[in-house]
Write a protein that holds these residues in place. Structure first.
Motif, mmCIF file in Angstrom:
data_model
loop_
_atom_site.group_PDB
_atom_site.id
_atom_site.type_symbol
_atom_site.label_atom_id
_atom_site.label_comp_id
_atom_site.label_asym_id
_atom_site.label_seq_id
_atom_site.Cartn_x
_atom_site.Cartn_y
_atom_site.Cartn_z
ATOM 1 N N VAL A 3 -12.756 21.363 58.808
ATOM 2 C CA VAL A 3 -12.470 22.036 57.541
ATOM 3 C C VAL A 3 -12.601 21.023 56.412
ATOM 4 N N VAL A 4 -13.334 21.422 55.350
ATOM 5 C CA VAL A 4 -13.444 20.560 54.169
ATOM 6 C C VAL A 4 -12.933 21.336 52.964
ATOM 7 N N VAL A 5 -11.896 20.795 52.321
ATOM 8 C CA VAL A 5 -11.317 21.399 51.126
ATOM 9 C C VAL A 5 -12.005 20.771 49.912
ATOM 10 N N VAL A 6 -12.814 21.566 49.213
ATOM 11 C CA VAL A 6 -13.594 21.082 48.079
ATOM 12 C C VAL A 6 -12.827 21.322 46.779
ATOM 13 N N ILE A 7 -12.584 20.248 46.020
ATOM 14 C CA ILE A 7 -11.776 20.335 44.804
ATOM 15 C C ILE A 7 -12.498 19.638 43.649
ATOM 16 N N PRO A 8 -13.042 20.386 42.689
ATOM 17 C CA PRO A 8 -13.651 19.758 41.510
ATOM 18 C C PRO A 8 -12.561 19.209 40.579
ATOM 19 N N VAL A 40 -14.574 16.370 44.114
ATOM 20 C CA VAL A 40 -15.844 16.285 43.396
ATOM 21 C C VAL A 40 -15.516 16.010 41.935
ATOM 22 N N ASP A 41 -15.664 14.772 41.533
ATOM 23 C CA ASP A 41 -15.231 14.371 40.200
ATOM 24 C C ASP A 41 -16.390 14.303 39.210
ATOM 25 N N GLY A 42 -16.139 14.864 38.032
ATOM 26 C CA GLY A 42 -17.161 14.870 36.983
ATOM 27 C C GLY A 42 -17.115 13.622 36.124
ATOM 28 N N ASN A 43 -16.973 12.446 36.780
ATOM 29 C CA ASN A 43 -16.916 11.154 36.072
ATOM 30 C C ASN A 43 -15.811 11.139 35.018
ATOM 31 N N SER A 44 -14.612 11.490 35.454
ATOM 32 C CA SER A 44 -13.459 11.578 34.550
ATOM 33 C C SER A 44 -13.150 10.230 33.900
ATOM 34 N N PRO A 45 -13.028 10.215 32.588
ATOM 35 C CA PRO A 45 -12.709 8.951 31.901
ATOM 36 C C PRO A 45 -11.266 8.503 32.090
ATOM 37 N N ASP A 46 -10.403 9.387 32.646
ATOM 38 C CA ASP A 46 -8.993 9.012 32.805
ATOM 39 C C ASP A 46 -8.722 8.268 34.107
ATOM 40 N N GLY A 47 -9.772 8.035 34.917
ATOM 41 C CA GLY A 47 -9.576 7.284 36.159
ATOM 42 C C GLY A 47 -9.247 8.142 37.362
ATOM 43 N N THR A 48 -9.584 9.436 37.327
ATOM 44 C CA THR A 48 -9.322 10.317 38.470
ATOM 45 C C THR A 48 -9.987 9.785 39.738
ATOM 46 N N GLY A 49 -11.257 9.353 39.620
ATOM 47 C CA GLY A 49 -11.976 8.839 40.784
ATOM 48 C C GLY A 49 -11.294 7.642 41.405
ATOM 49 N N TYR A 59 -4.605 8.070 53.438
ATOM 50 C CA TYR A 59 -5.159 9.335 53.922
ATOM 51 C C TYR A 59 -6.676 9.168 54.082
ATOM 52 N N PRO A 60 -7.103 8.644 55.233
ATOM 53 C CA PRO A 60 -8.536 8.378 55.426
ATOM 54 C C PRO A 60 -9.404 9.640 55.469
ATOM 55 N N ASN A 61 -8.766 10.793 55.530
ATOM 56 C CA ASN A 61 -9.524 12.056 55.498
ATOM 57 C C ASN A 61 -9.855 12.478 54.070
ATOM 58 N N THR A 62 -9.591 11.600 53.099
ATOM 59 C CA THR A 62 -9.872 11.881 51.684
ATOM 60 C C THR A 62 -11.212 11.275 51.293
ATOM 61 N N HIS A 63 -12.067 12.111 50.691
ATOM 62 C CA HIS A 63 -13.400 11.641 50.289
ATOM 63 C C HIS A 63 -13.618 11.913 48.797
ATOM 64 N N LEU A 64 -14.386 11.036 48.165
ATOM 65 C CA LEU A 64 -14.712 11.192 46.753
ATOM 66 C C LEU A 64 -16.221 11.365 46.602
ATOM 67 N N LEU A 65 -16.614 12.390 45.849
ATOM 68 C CA LEU A 65 -18.017 12.633 45.544
ATOM 69 C C LEU A 65 -18.142 12.740 44.033
ATOM 70 N N GLY A 80 -20.427 20.180 45.924
ATOM 71 C CA GLY A 80 -19.462 19.860 46.973
ATOM 72 C C GLY A 80 -19.753 20.604 48.270
ATOM 73 N N PHE A 81 -20.134 21.878 48.183
ATOM 74 C CA PHE A 81 -20.453 22.661 49.381
ATOM 75 C C PHE A 81 -21.596 22.018 50.162
ATOM 76 N N LYS A 82 -22.646 21.660 49.427
ATOM 77 C CA LYS A 82 -23.818 21.068 50.082
ATOM 78 C C LYS A 82 -23.446 19.773 50.798
ATOM 79 N N HIS A 83 -22.673 18.938 50.118
ATOM 80 C CA HIS A 83 -22.260 17.665 50.714
ATOM 81 C C HIS A 83 -21.378 17.920 51.936
ATOM 82 N N ALA A 84 -20.452 18.869 51.819
ATOM 83 C CA ALA A 84 -19.538 19.173 52.919
ATOM 84 C C ALA A 84 -20.302 19.640 54.157
ATOM 85 N N MET A 85 -21.321 20.482 53.949
ATOM 86 C CA MET A 85 -22.065 21.030 55.082
ATOM 87 C C MET A 85 -23.055 20.021 55.653
ATOM 88 N N LYS A 86 -23.819 19.346 54.782
ATOM 89 C CA LYS A 86 -24.896 18.487 55.256
ATOM 90 C C LYS A 86 -24.424 17.098 55.681
#
Length: 374
Positions: A3-8, A40-49, A59-65, A80-86
């Motif tokens: 299961v991949v939970v995709v969060i923009p 899936v981060d839109g290059n947030s200037p506040d340092g979200t990435g 939490y090694p199950n955490t990924h950043l795209l 995010g969907f494409k990355h999660a599937m492929k």
């Protein structure tokens, strides 16, 4: 299953600090699933990435795209969907926002529905047990609920009540992987409606689970200013793409109606009478519509050979005259019951037109042009 939970995200640093640990707690309820969080981060200037990267050790199950460019909510999800599937081999994809308007605890009840055999689970605000914030302005409640009802009616999906929720679960194999994600009609908010419609079209078993939609209290809203207009555009476009031949058929029918009613209006003033006028004008209109339907409405199934043209026209003639006969009978019946006159005759005439419209499209699309070929 994986299961991949995709969060923009965009400027969601404060939310991410709370969200990733909260999700990890919910994941513990499903030890039989291998669950990952994909931000899936839109290059947030506040340092979200950077904040996401800081959680990877615990939490090694955490990924950043990171998005190459910030285009819109729909584009971020598709990326995010494409990355999660492929790249991650996802078998289940979850759509979820980072701002706690989607309660992480609702993920448990939704994943349980997947385990029961459903393919598309919708976190719904508009079924029993679901809700939107009381603080919402009346116009926002109207737009949200009204948009869902508009989508329901126009798209003909009557087993769904919330078309614009962003909290959903999709089965990948046989469903999400069948969709042309690059063909989604919106890069913004309205992707939700498009994706739901496409999942419905591929036969996904759909269920709604009630959620209480919360208020955003931190971070930047990802709602586009034109999302209502975009949603209306997508709904109409989906209906048009699904029924191009029907819309063309309606326009051809309109041309035939003008021809039919024009000839009828002239002939009813002669000595042949209204009933015969209807029969003759119907034939003229029928020839007009057959020609236009063949070269335009159903052009991808155009009849070209002379033999098939004659055979199809005979079939067209017979099937088309059934509503014409009914219409002529209805005019005679109406005159006998209510007396002659323009109002009575035209009312019966147009009731017959409506009945004929439904009959003709069904027969033409299912029988005549379905079997037509070169």
């Amino acid at each position: 299953m994986k299961v991949v939970v995709v969060i923009p995200t965009y400027n969601e640093r404060e939310n991410i600090k709370l969200l990733i640990p909260a999700l990890h707690e919910e994941y513990k309820n499903f030890p039989h699933h291998e669950i990952y969080t994909l931000i899936v981060d839109g290059n947030s200037p506040d340092g979200t990435g950077e904040e996401v990267q800081g959680f990877k050790e615990k939490y090694p199950n955490t990924h950043l795209l990171k998005e190459k460019e910030k285009v819109g909510l729909g584009a971020a999800y598709v990326y995010g969907f494409k990355h999660a599937m492929k790249e991650m081999g996802a078998e289940i994809v979850v759509e979820m926002d980072a701002d706690f308007q989607h309660d992480p605890k609702d993920l448990t009840s939704m994943l349980k529905k997947f385990d029961e055999g459903y393919d598309y689970i919708i976190g719904s605000r508009y079924i029993k047990g679901g809700s939107v914030p009381k603080e919402w302005a009346l116009y926002r409640k109207f737009l949200s609920l009204g948009g869902s009802w508009f989508s329901k009616i126009v798209l003909g999906i009557f087993n769904v009540n919330d078309f614009t929720t962003g909290f959903k679960i999709s089965r990948v194999k046989g469903y999400l992987d069948k969709l042309d994600l690059d063909g989604i009609n919106s890069s913004g908010f309205a992707y939700k409606i498009d994706l739901l419609y496409k999942m419905h079209r591929v036969g996904a078993k759909i269920v709604e689970v009630p959620i209480k939609f919360g208020l955003r209290d931190r971070g930047d809203s990802k709602m586009e200013k034109d999302n209502m207009a975009d949603s209306l555009r997508v709904v109409v476009l989906l209906r048009y793409e699904e029924s191009k031949s029907f819309f063309k058929f309606l326009l051809v029918g309109l041309a035939g109606l003008f021809t039919d009613s024009g000839v009828f209006s002239l002939l009813r003033l002669t000595t042949i009478g209204s009933s015969w006028a209807s029969a003759i004008s119907g034939f003229v209109g029928m020839v007009t519509t057959f020609s236009l339907n063949n070269v335009w409405s159903f052009k991808e199934r155009k009849i070209e050979s002379t033999q098939k043209m004659i055979k199809s026209f005979v079939m067209y003639f017979v099937s088309s005259y059934i509503p014409i006969i009914f219409r002529s009978w209805l005019i005679n019946y109406s005159i006998g019951k209510y007396g002659s006159g323009a109002l009575v005759e035209y009312t019966a005439f147009f009731v017959g037109i409506i009945v004929g419209l439904i009959w003709n499209y069904t027969v033409y699309s299912k029988l005549i042009w379905k079997k037509a070929g070169k």
